[in-house]
Scaffold this active site. Structure first.
Site, mmCIF file in Angstrom:
data_model
loop_
_atom_site.group_PDB
_atom_site.id
_atom_site.type_symbol
_atom_site.label_atom_id
_atom_site.label_comp_id
_atom_site.label_asym_id
_atom_site.label_seq_id
_atom_site.Cartn_x
_atom_site.Cartn_y
_atom_site.Cartn_z
ATOM 1 N N LEU A 136 0.486 -33.178 -83.468
ATOM 2 C CA LEU A 136 -0.557 -32.289 -83.317
ATOM 3 C C LEU A 136 -1.318 -32.627 -82.039
ATOM 4 O O LEU A 136 -1.507 -34.123 -81.892
ATOM 5 C CB LEU A 136 -1.452 -32.172 -84.259
ATOM 6 C CG LEU A 136 -2.748 -31.224 -84.344
ATOM 7 C CD1 LEU A 136 -2.350 -29.680 -84.527
ATOM 8 C CD2 LEU A 136 -3.829 -31.761 -85.148
ATOM 9 N N ARG A 173 -7.915 -24.398 -79.598
ATOM 10 C CA ARG A 173 -6.682 -24.863 -80.466
ATOM 11 C C ARG A 173 -6.290 -23.715 -81.570
ATOM 12 O O ARG A 173 -5.400 -23.690 -81.872
ATOM 13 C CB ARG A 173 -6.825 -26.071 -81.012
ATOM 14 C CG ARG A 173 -5.541 -26.702 -81.597
ATOM 15 C CD ARG A 173 -5.410 -28.146 -81.870
ATOM 16 N NE ARG A 173 -6.691 -28.558 -82.927
ATOM 17 C CZ ARG A 173 -6.771 -29.640 -83.402
ATOM 18 N NH1 ARG A 173 -6.014 -30.865 -82.637
ATOM 19 N NH2 ARG A 173 -7.710 -29.886 -84.275
ATOM 20 N N LYS A 219 -1.768 -26.237 -86.452
ATOM 21 C CA LYS A 219 -2.552 -26.736 -87.339
ATOM 22 C C LYS A 219 -2.753 -25.991 -88.426
ATOM 23 O O LYS A 219 -3.593 -25.219 -88.912
ATOM 24 C CB LYS A 219 -4.022 -27.117 -86.505
ATOM 25 C CG LYS A 219 -4.803 -28.134 -87.444
ATOM 26 C CD LYS A 219 -5.944 -28.517 -86.701
ATOM 27 C CE LYS A 219 -7.017 -29.356 -87.333
ATOM 28 N NZ LYS A 219 -6.226 -30.543 -88.190
ATOM 29 N N ARG A 233 2.310 -10.447 -103.332
ATOM 30 C CA ARG A 233 3.080 -11.345 -102.813
ATOM 31 C C ARG A 233 4.116 -10.983 -102.420
ATOM 32 O O ARG A 233 5.260 -10.171 -103.103
ATOM 33 C CB ARG A 233 3.219 -12.508 -104.050
ATOM 34 C CG ARG A 233 3.694 -13.566 -103.568
ATOM 35 C CD ARG A 233 4.139 -14.625 -104.719
ATOM 36 N NE ARG A 233 4.569 -15.875 -104.261
ATOM 37 C CZ ARG A 233 5.799 -16.281 -104.044
ATOM 38 N NH1 ARG A 233 6.530 -15.203 -104.256
ATOM 39 N NH2 ARG A 233 6.057 -17.206 -103.518
#
Ligand code: PMP
Length: 286
Positions: A206, A52, A148, A100
């Protein structure tokens, strides 16, 4: 004996373990994670968790931080160095450290952090004897919750709300009234006819590894599963309700929004699934 964390190739005393302030996990939640249970010295269902993880990385175009085959060894090593016999191992991969900017950085290595923590199996067993309470909250997450991701703010807020209400989990509910999943678990019921029901995992939730393994457990026990949505009202009127996750396995739900599920006691089918789980799950020696 200090706790040890793995951070980008080094084993560091947990209290001193840190990542750079411009890690994209820190700034954008641009990362993914897995949590595996450690039980009786084994990492439970590690291959499924790592499969996963691979999918989550692929969906977000995040590169492997180390070669894929090395990861099981690193997880085992962190478990070993922390002397975890029962507990969990956490692995997180982010897109890495870069100045960033929203767009993907060029030539940046993914960051890898692995930690492990002990847990008391007796406390979990005790909790299963009494069961947990859940509240329901409107679904307010993005539609890629199949990944996830470490972006868990709606889950944080929902679980905090549950805690403030004296409950242990919050179930996200769709606009049409069907239960999606918990803030950190999948949701199940057992109908009056003894059929296990859980929402399909193709979209909107999920695909829990514990959920997948519980399908194997149910097959072994000869129990029938229907993959379909169920409403909050159906759950309240069900014979049993429970949640599943790597850290809770199958945990009875005895109250939903203050209303008891059946007689307000943990259901026997939930407890049978819980009991049989470890025998059927894949166990990698740690
Ligand atoms: N849904 C959500 C939102 C979760 O955070 C989790 C726990 N990681 C689960 C379901 C259960 O997944 P697993 O059985 O793989 O722990």
């Amino acid at each position: 004996m200090p706790r040890i964390a793995y951070v980008n190739g080094r084993y560091i005393v947990h209290a001193q373990a840190a990542v750079h302030i411009e890690d994209r996990g820190y700034q954008f939640a641009d990362g993914v994670y897995e949590v595996c249970e450690v039980a009786r010295g084994h990492i439970v269902d590690m291959p499924r968790h790592l499969a996963r993880l691979k999918r989550s990385l692929k969906e977000l175009s995040i590169a492997w931080p180390v070669s894929e085959g090395v990861l099981p060894m690193l997880l085992r090593e962190v478990v070993r160095r922390n002397h975890v016999v029962n507990g969990l191992v956490y692995v997180q991969v982010t897109r890495g450290v870069a100045s960033r900017d929203f767009v993907f950085p060029a030539n940046t290595n993914s960051s890898l952090v692995i930690t492990a923590r002990k847990a008391d199996p007796a406390a979990a067993a005790k909790r299963a004897e009494t069961g947990i309470k859940v509240i329901t909250v409107p679904e307010n997450r993005w539609d890629r919750v199949d990944i996830k991701s470490t972006g868990l703010l709606p889950n944080v807020l929902a679980k905090q709300k549950a805690k403030e209400a004296g409950a242990q989990e919050a179930w996200f509910v769709d606009a049409d009234g069907t239960v999606k999943e918990g803030g950190s678990s999948n949701a199940w019921i057992v109908t009056r006819d003894g059929v296990l029901v859980t929402r399909p995992a193709e979209h909107g939730i999920l695909r829990g590894i514990t959920r997948t393994t519980l399908f194997d457990v149910a097959a072994k026990l000869g129990l029938k599963i229907e993959e379909r949505g169920f409403s909050v009202a159906e759950a309240k009127a069900a014979r049993e309700a429970f949640i599943s996750s790597a850290t809770t396995i199958a945990m009875p739900v005895v109250e939903i929004d203050g209303a008891p599920v059946a007689n307000g006691h943990p259901g026997s089918m939930t407890l049978s699934l819980r009991q049989a789980f470890f025998d059927i799950a894949e166990k990698s020696p740690a």
